[in-house]
Design an enzyme around this catalytic site. Structure first.
Site, short mmCIF file in Angstrom:
data_model
loop_
_atom_site.label_atom_id
_atom_site.label_comp_id
_atom_site.label_asym_id
_atom_site.label_seq_id
_atom_site.Cartn_x
_atom_site.Cartn_y
_atom_site.Cartn_z
N LYS A 130 -25.16 57.74 -13.92
CA LYS A 130 -25.61 56.56 -13.18
C LYS A 130 -27.10 56.36 -13.39
CE LYS A 130 -21.49 56.04 -11.34
NZ LYS A 130 -20.63 54.90 -11.65
N LYS B 35 -14.30 55.72 -2.48
CA LYS B 35 -14.53 54.29 -2.29
C LYS B 35 -13.37 53.42 -2.78
CE LYS B 35 -16.85 53.53 -6.77
NZ LYS B 35 -18.10 53.14 -7.45
N ASP C 195 -19.86 55.56 -18.42
CA ASP C 195 -19.07 54.71 -17.55
C ASP C 195 -18.25 53.74 -18.39
OD1 ASP C 195 -18.13 53.95 -15.00
OD2 ASP C 195 -20.14 54.18 -14.17
N GLU C 196 -17.31 53.06 -17.73
CA GLU C 196 -16.31 52.28 -18.48
C GLU C 196 -16.91 51.10 -19.24
OE1 GLU C 196 -16.73 50.12 -14.61
OE2 GLU C 196 -16.63 52.22 -15.21
N HIS D 118 -9.90 56.24 -18.98
CA HIS D 118 -10.43 55.53 -17.82
C HIS D 118 -9.48 54.37 -17.54
CE1 HIS D 118 -13.04 53.25 -15.16
NE2 HIS D 118 -13.92 54.24 -15.18
N LYS E 191 -19.71 62.00 -18.35
CA LYS E 191 -19.05 60.91 -19.06
C LYS E 191 -19.86 59.63 -19.00
CE LYS E 191 -15.75 58.58 -16.93
NZ LYS E 191 -16.50 57.45 -16.36
#
Length: 432
Positions: free
Chosen positions: A154, A313, A182-183, A273, A180
């Site tokens: 992030k 979340k 992110d998508e 993912h 990893k």
């Protein structure tokens, strides 16, 4: 020869009480008919449109033999049996183009949801399943007796190549097993895939040497073409990488099946993912339930896939997560909770579920209760938002995971880990 006039689907496709054979593919649909359409006609229309039917009667001896049958109706649930000869059995696009194709656009229904599929042995045997699967992933990582840890870097978009690689390094040094992309991080101008992958793997090897532990980097090789994904996979291998990440839904079944062949030759583990899944599975009356996505992913052959968390979340409660875990890990999935069909997986290896989405160290005890030890627990902001930075966040997660595996409470573990104490003070433990 065609016969004039519309037909009643119910006359042709409704066969209540029919006993499907073990060789037939079974589907469970939740059907919401249009106000002026009887339930039995809507149900039969689903069977017709997903197999051999059309709006008028057309003679065909083969079509007659391959008709789907509505064999059971229970409230809004409709159960349909399909002859295996209807499908190209090794092609998931072909199978889903039938049972999850035009049916969703029919005027006869206000809503239609494919809740579950039971694949017969002939179709299961036609797919490879994971090359490594959960046992192979553990063996290659050398991690036993606890959940494996992961981290999504992030911010998800906005780091340069060097910044991204450095955050990965700090996270590994904190004790996290894998990191990893992110998508939606592909090969943008500010962070080119090839540069990022090479630099990140360079620091991975540095972290391995300094910690004495195996580390993993799930590089997102999702691309516009299979050829480009193959090129990216080869570069991961050349740079000493172990994992290839793919956006499973957006790449599509053919793309992932092709990647499965490529990665087997290269010795890479596939992380899937599930980006875009909720466009299909979130609405309770229309679309495709996640269990179908999980089953198809296991057949096609990913080694691990996101499931949700039950506590973070994203949508889905603990019972749904337990069901998803069973679909991915069990040799035979027995009907329980929301599972509608028993599924015998035959030769297909178990897939590692990945709990991910809004997690922090305070969730770990709950995650063990839902997922057990045979899973990845993946943290984004729950590592990188730690007051001490990514390395401290990694230490907090590692302390929590080690404690959970030994049955030690987070509060007790926090007495020995300053970083875990700081994480719990910031986010608090989630009681379950």
């Amino acid at each position: 020869m065609a016969k004039k006039g519309a037909i009643s689907y119910a006359d042709e496709y409704l066969r209540l009480g029919y006993d499907p054979g073990d060789d037939e593919l079974l589907c469970a649909f939740k059907v919401t008919p249009r106000d002026d359409v009887p339930m039995d006609e809507a149900a039969a229309a689903v069977a017709a449109e997903s197999s051999t039917g059309t709006w008028t009667d057309v003679d065909s001896e083969v079509a007659e033999r391959l008709k789907a049958r509505v064999y059971k109706m229970d409230g809004d649930m409709v159960y349909v049996a399909y002859q295996p000869g209807l499908f190209e059995i090794s092609s998931m696009p072909n199978i889903l183009s039938s049972v999850a194709g035009n049916v969703f656009g029919m005027k006869a229904v206000e809503g239609l949801r494919l809740e579950d599929i039971r694949f017969p042995k002939e179709i299961v045997d036609a797919f490879p399943g994971p090359y490594y699967g959960l046992p192979g992933v553990r063996e290659r990582m050398g991690i036993y007796g606890r959940a494996m840890s992961g981290s999504t870097i992030k911010p998800k978009i906005g780091l340069t190549t060097e910044e991204h690689a450095q955050v990965c390094y700090e996270t590994w040094m904190g004790g996290t097993d894998t990191v990893k992309d992110d998508e939606n991080l592909g090969s943008q101008d500010f962070n080119n895939f090839y540069d990022r992958m090479a630099r990140t793997l360079e620091l991975l090897h540095k972290a391995e040497a300094e910690t004495g532990e195996k580390k993993g980097y799930w590089a997102n090789l999702t691309a516009a073409t299979v050829d480009e994904m193959a090129k990216r996979a080869e570069c991961i291998k050349e740079n000493g990488g172990m994992f290839a990440m793919v956006d499973y839904v957006t790449v599509g079944y053919t793309g992932v099946a092709s990647l499965r062949q490529i990665t087997e030759k290269l010795g890479l583990i596939i992380h899937a993912h599930r980006a875009m899944h909720a466009a299909f599975d979130r609405i309770p009356y229309h679309g495709i339930e996640y269990r179908v996505i999980a089953k198809t992913a296991r057949l096609i052959g990913v080694d691990h896939i996101h499931t949700g968390t039950g506590v973070g979340k994203l949508e889905g409660g603990p019972q749904e997560m337990r069901e998803r875990v069973a679909l991915l890990r069990d040799p035979v999935t027995k009907p329980f909770g929301g599972v509608l069909f028993e599924q015998d997986w035959g030769h297909i290896k178990p897939v590692a579920p990945v709990a991910s989405g809004g997690l922090h160290p305070g969730h770990v005890t709950a995650l063990y209760k839902i997922f057990g030890k045979d899973a990845y627990f993946a943290f984004g902001g729950g590592i990188h938002g730690h007051p001490g930075g990514s390395r401290a966040g990694g230490r907090a997660v590692r302390a929590a995971i080690e404690a959970g595996a030994q049955g030690i409470s987070l509060e007790q573990a926090a007495k020995e880990s300053r970083e875990l104490r700081e994480a719990l003070d910031l986010w608090a433990e989630v009681k379950f």
